[in-house]
Every structure is written in structure tokens, then in C-alpha cells.
Scaffold this motif. Sequence first.
Motif, PDB file in Angstrom:
ATOM      1  N   GLN A 103      44.130  57.469  35.087  1.00 50.94           N
ATOM      2  CA  GLN A 103      44.789  57.677  36.377  1.00 50.94           C
ATOM      3  C   GLN A 103      44.292  58.963  37.043  1.00 50.94           C
ATOM      4  O   GLN A 103      44.232  59.065  38.267  1.00 50.94           O
ATOM      5  CB  GLN A 103      46.306  57.743  36.168  1.00 50.94           C
ATOM      6  CG  GLN A 103      47.124  57.917  37.452  1.00 50.94           C
ATOM      7  CD  GLN A 103      48.622  57.977  37.144  1.00 50.94           C
ATOM      8  OE1 GLN A 103      49.026  57.854  35.994  1.00 50.94           O
ATOM      9  NE2 GLN A 103      49.412  58.156  38.164  1.00 50.94           N
ATOM     10  N   LYS A 104      43.925  59.963  36.228  1.00 52.84           N
ATOM     11  CA  LYS A 104      43.466  61.251  36.768  1.00 52.84           C
ATOM     12  C   LYS A 104      42.201  61.106  37.605  1.00 52.84           C
ATOM     13  O   LYS A 104      41.931  61.899  38.490  1.00 52.84           O
ATOM     14  CB  LYS A 104      43.189  62.231  35.628  1.00 52.84           C
ATOM     15  CG  LYS A 104      44.399  62.546  34.768  1.00 52.84           C
ATOM     16  CD  LYS A 104      43.987  63.409  33.575  1.00 52.84           C
ATOM     17  CE  LYS A 104      45.157  63.673  32.652  1.00 52.84           C
ATOM     18  NZ  LYS A 104      44.751  64.464  31.455  1.00 52.84           N
ATOM     19  N   GLY A 143      45.308  54.193  30.084  1.00 50.92           N
ATOM     20  CA  GLY A 143      45.659  53.925  31.488  1.00 50.92           C
ATOM     21  C   GLY A 143      46.175  55.171  32.169  1.00 50.92           C
ATOM     22  O   GLY A 143      45.826  55.458  33.329  1.00 50.92           O
ATOM     23  N   LYS A 144      47.010  55.950  31.451  1.00 46.92           N
ATOM     24  CA  LYS A 144      47.534  57.194  32.025  1.00 46.92           C
ATOM     25  C   LYS A 144      46.422  58.228  32.211  1.00 46.92           C
ATOM     26  O   LYS A 144      46.373  58.934  33.211  1.00 46.92           O
ATOM     27  CB  LYS A 144      48.618  57.765  31.113  1.00 46.92           C
ATOM     28  CG  LYS A 144      49.887  56.932  31.054  1.00 46.92           C
ATOM     29  CD  LYS A 144      50.894  57.561  30.099  1.00 46.92           C
ATOM     30  CE  LYS A 144      52.161  56.714  30.007  1.00 46.92           C
ATOM     31  NZ  LYS A 144      53.136  57.295  29.038  1.00 46.92           N
ATOM     32  N   GLN A 145      45.535  58.324  31.192  1.00 46.10           N
ATOM     33  CA  GLN A 145      44.436  59.280  31.288  1.00 46.10           C
ATOM     34  C   GLN A 145      43.467  58.934  32.421  1.00 46.10           C
ATOM     35  O   GLN A 145      43.003  59.796  33.157  1.00 46.10           O
ATOM     36  CB  GLN A 145      43.656  59.318  29.962  1.00 46.10           C
ATOM     37  CG  GLN A 145      44.413  59.941  28.815  1.00 46.10           C
ATOM     38  CD  GLN A 145      44.610  61.439  29.000  1.00 46.10           C
ATOM     39  OE1 GLN A 145      43.740  62.137  29.503  1.00 46.10           O
ATOM     40  NE2 GLN A 145      45.777  61.931  28.603  1.00 46.10           N
ATOM     41  N   THR A 159      46.683  56.019  41.477  1.00 41.67           N
ATOM     42  CA  THR A 159      47.213  54.779  40.908  1.00 41.67           C
ATOM     43  C   THR A 159      46.687  54.582  39.488  1.00 41.67           C
ATOM     44  O   THR A 159      45.582  55.000  39.160  1.00 41.67           O
ATOM     45  CB  THR A 159      46.822  53.562  41.761  1.00 41.67           C
ATOM     46  OG1 THR A 159      45.394  53.513  41.855  1.00 41.67           O
ATOM     47  CG2 THR A 159      47.431  53.663  43.142  1.00 41.67           C
ATOM     48  N   ARG A 160      47.487  53.934  38.646  1.00 45.33           N
ATOM     49  CA  ARG A 160      47.083  53.693  37.266  1.00 45.33           C
ATOM     50  C   ARG A 160      46.222  52.442  37.196  1.00 45.33           C
ATOM     51  O   ARG A 160      46.474  51.466  37.907  1.00 45.33           O
ATOM     52  CB  ARG A 160      48.321  53.535  36.400  1.00 45.33           C
ATOM     53  CG  ARG A 160      48.024  53.554  34.902  1.00 45.33           C
ATOM     54  CD  ARG A 160      49.289  53.470  34.080  1.00 45.33           C
ATOM     55  NE  ARG A 160      50.200  54.567  34.388  1.00 45.33           N
ATOM     56  CZ  ARG A 160      51.392  54.711  33.829  1.00 45.33           C
ATOM     57  NH1 ARG A 160      51.813  53.815  32.954  1.00 45.33           N
ATOM     58  NH2 ARG A 160      52.169  55.733  34.152  1.00 45.33           N
ATOM     59  N   TYR A 194      43.246  56.841  21.473  1.00 53.36           N
ATOM     60  CA  TYR A 194      44.278  56.491  22.446  1.00 53.36           C
ATOM     61  C   TYR A 194      44.567  54.996  22.374  1.00 53.36           C
ATOM     62  O   TYR A 194      43.670  54.188  22.094  1.00 53.36           O
ATOM     63  CB  TYR A 194      43.830  56.818  23.875  1.00 53.36           C
ATOM     64  CG  TYR A 194      43.848  58.291  24.211  1.00 53.36           C
ATOM     65  CD1 TYR A 194      45.044  59.000  24.308  1.00 53.36           C
ATOM     66  CD2 TYR A 194      42.659  58.968  24.474  1.00 53.36           C
ATOM     67  CE1 TYR A 194      45.054  60.347  24.649  1.00 53.36           C
ATOM     68  CE2 TYR A 194      42.660  60.307  24.811  1.00 53.36           C
ATOM     69  CZ  TYR A 194      43.856  60.997  24.892  1.00 53.36           C
ATOM     70  OH  TYR A 194      43.863  62.327  25.225  1.00 53.36           O
ATOM     71  N   ALA A 231      47.585  51.719  26.678  1.00 57.15           N
ATOM     72  CA  ALA A 231      48.536  52.290  27.645  1.00 57.15           C
ATOM     73  C   ALA A 231      48.246  53.763  27.898  1.00 57.15           C
ATOM     74  O   ALA A 231      48.291  54.240  29.045  1.00 57.15           O
ATOM     75  CB  ALA A 231      49.966  52.104  27.143  1.00 57.15           C
ATOM     76  N   GLU A 232      47.932  54.501  26.827  1.00 62.34           N
ATOM     77  CA  GLU A 232      47.627  55.939  26.976  1.00 62.34           C
ATOM     78  C   GLU A 232      46.339  56.141  27.766  1.00 62.34           C
ATOM     79  O   GLU A 232      46.220  57.067  28.565  1.00 62.34           O
ATOM     80  CB  GLU A 232      47.517  56.583  25.595  1.00 62.34           C
ATOM     81  CG  GLU A 232      48.857  56.715  24.889  1.00 62.34           C
ATOM     82  CD  GLU A 232      48.720  57.130  23.436  1.00 62.34           C
ATOM     83  OE1 GLU A 232      49.697  57.649  22.886  1.00 62.34           O
ATOM     84  OE2 GLU A 232      47.622  56.932  22.843  1.00 62.34           O
TER      85      GLU A 232
END
Length: 407
Positions: free
Chosen positions: A111-112, A107-109, A118-119, A101, A104-105
Motif C-alpha cells: 500500500q505504501k 498487501g499492507k506493505q 489504496t491497498r 510476510y 495480507a501483510e
Amino acid sequence: MAKMKAGEARRQNILNDLLNNDCCTYEYLMNTYQISERSMQMDIKELCRQGYIIKGIKAKQGYVLKKEETEEPKGYFEASDAQKIRKLFLMLILQNSSNGYTVAELGKQLQKYNHDGTRADIKTIQTALDELTEARMVVAIGDKYSISGNALLQLALTSSDAIELLNLLETCSKRHHHEQVLKQIQKKLTIALFNEPEDEDASPSAYVVYNKSFENAGKLESLLDELNQYPFEEKGLIITYQNHAGQVNTIPFFVGNVVYSVDKDQLYLLGECEGNRIIIQYGTINKIEIAEQRNCIFRNEFYRDIIDSMFSISVEEPVHVRVEFDHIFAIKEKLNRLLVNRPKASLTEENGVLYYEDEISGIYDFAAYLRRFGYNCRVLEPESLRGIMKESAQRIVDAYRQLEEEV
């Protein structure tokens, strides 16, 4: 490194005292660190949980650190903080990725795992990745990060699978050629699932939290602080309390064990009055005085073993029970959940029928549990429990007959 909290610093100092002295007495530890006996016991329990072998020496009224049994010095426990947890989640995410990853990717993962959705801050993630890369746990290939071959493998196990495994270990660990290894796995699973102590002998505590984990135990700490004002382990007590009928009684009482029920948020004293075993709810006590007689029953064999047999707060003699259940619906799953808290119980299956065996103290409460299964369960033994179930069923039949006659 983050600054130690007061409790952590105190435990570090207690550990140093144990390392530098053959024995540290209860009095020394309580006076030196200005803590209650209960707080001292909890500090010792925490150190034991971290791998230090600390034994309570009753004769010396103190604790001893078994230095010769410690293979190598172990670093003092350092609590997980947000940074460590973030790194753990990053490694978990990367482990489950085949191609890696970007920051940035990730950060999205990540977030879960944030409760508010929030990220995570990109700069914070980059700092964590840099530290993991330096530690050779993560490798950077172009703009993507992947798990390193040097990283420890992290495996996930669902609660239901863990309980199934725990139940299996209960049946196969005895006399198995890998018995010791299996016992260690069993202990660690118990801690992970239920937050129970890894070794009962690791802590000298005489208190039992019945049915739930210690961390959920409501006002237990404050109740024990009150009770610990009295030397109930060594001396008899004169207790004035209110019974179920509302009458005030004053009796000589010897404490055999102390049990806290999380479900009821109540502390109970199990013990004896003039040779009769009785239970006193701590909240009903008006007055406690110290008697001259020595307490000779505290934590004896009966009052230790009764804990494993209690289906509810009870001092009845345990009886062997054997019940058969139809293997339908989710009955096996329900019985497996019961097994987790029943160290003497077993569950077997034969020709589509489940057989549950146990040593039970408090069979009336066990009968109430069995009623929820209706005609899908049948008591094989003892006769007394079968009689309770038959009598209960008969009362239901009589109630319906009376209703039909009235109609």
C-alpha cells in the motif's frame, strides 16, 4: 505477453532489417516506416540503449549492426508493466524482511507504494507470489513468503550517495587498473540519476539538451521536426531573423551545433557568419533558405567540445577557472551538484578550503553563479573573471555609499 505498442513494433522491425542487411540507409528506414529523420534517430538510440551495437555510417548514409561484437542474441526490449513492477516491489519488501510476510501483510506493505494509498487486491498479490514462487525467486513456508536464495539481491542507493559516488568515479577512473569496470559503473549511474545516454557515440544525433534530461525537453521534438526540413548539416543557410534590438537581419550562416535549453524552452543554432561565431535563437527566425555553399564546420572539434565547457549558451573560447571556497555550510554539496553537469571540472579540498577548477565558456554567467556565495568564494584565475567579480562588488559598495550620502 502484452501486445507491443506501435513504436515498439516498429523498432523490432528495424532491428530485424539491421540483422538481415549489411547496412540500412536513412532513406530506406524513413520511407519504409513513414517516419521523420528525428524519429528514426530516436528509434536507433533506443535500440542502442538496449545493448545493440549500432553504428552510423556517414559515407553510406545509413546504419550497421555490429553482429560480431554482440556476444549473444539479446531479447528485444519489453517495457515494464504493472505486473512486473508489482513483483519487483514484492521482492524488495520480502528482501527487507527477516521472518517473511503473509499475503495480507504484503498487501499492507505494498500500500505504501500506491500513489492513492489504496491497498493492492489480495488475489492479484497471490497471483504474483505464485509466479515468483514458480520462478524460484520466492519460497513459501506455511502461510508466509520469504525471499529465495536464488533471487538476485536488490540494493538501494540514495540520490545524494549516488552523486557522491559519481563524483568519486570522475576522479579515480582515469589510469586506474580497473578503469573499464569503473567506467561502466559511472555510465550506469549517470543513466539512473539523469537519464542521459550511456554512450555518446551510440546515437548519431547532433542535438544537445543543455542542462537537463531529454525527457523534460518541452517542445524540442516539434522544433527539431521544423529544423530538420533543412539540410543544415551539409549546406549553408540564408537566415532572416530579428536581433536583440528588434532589427531584422538576413545573413549567410553555417551551423556548427544545435543546442536546446530546457530552462528557457528555446532552441539555439551555434555557428558562424563570415568567420564570426554567433548564436541565433531559433524562435527569432522569420525565414530560412538553403545556400549553395557547403557547410564544413558542423560538429567539428570546436563545436563538439564547446558543449562540455558552456556554463550557459555561449560560443566564447573556454578559459580555465580556479576558484577557492570556504568549506562551510552546504557549499561542498552545492559544488558537487554543479560537478554532475561539468565533465571537465574537479573539486579538491586542502586545509579546510575547497578548490574548484573547470574549463568555462560564458564566464559572465559563471560570475553570476559565484555571486551567490558572497565573500565565501574567491576567484584565483583567470584575471578577467576576477575583474568581473571585483567590478560587481564595487558597484554594490558604490550603491551603498550613494545611499548613505543621500541619507
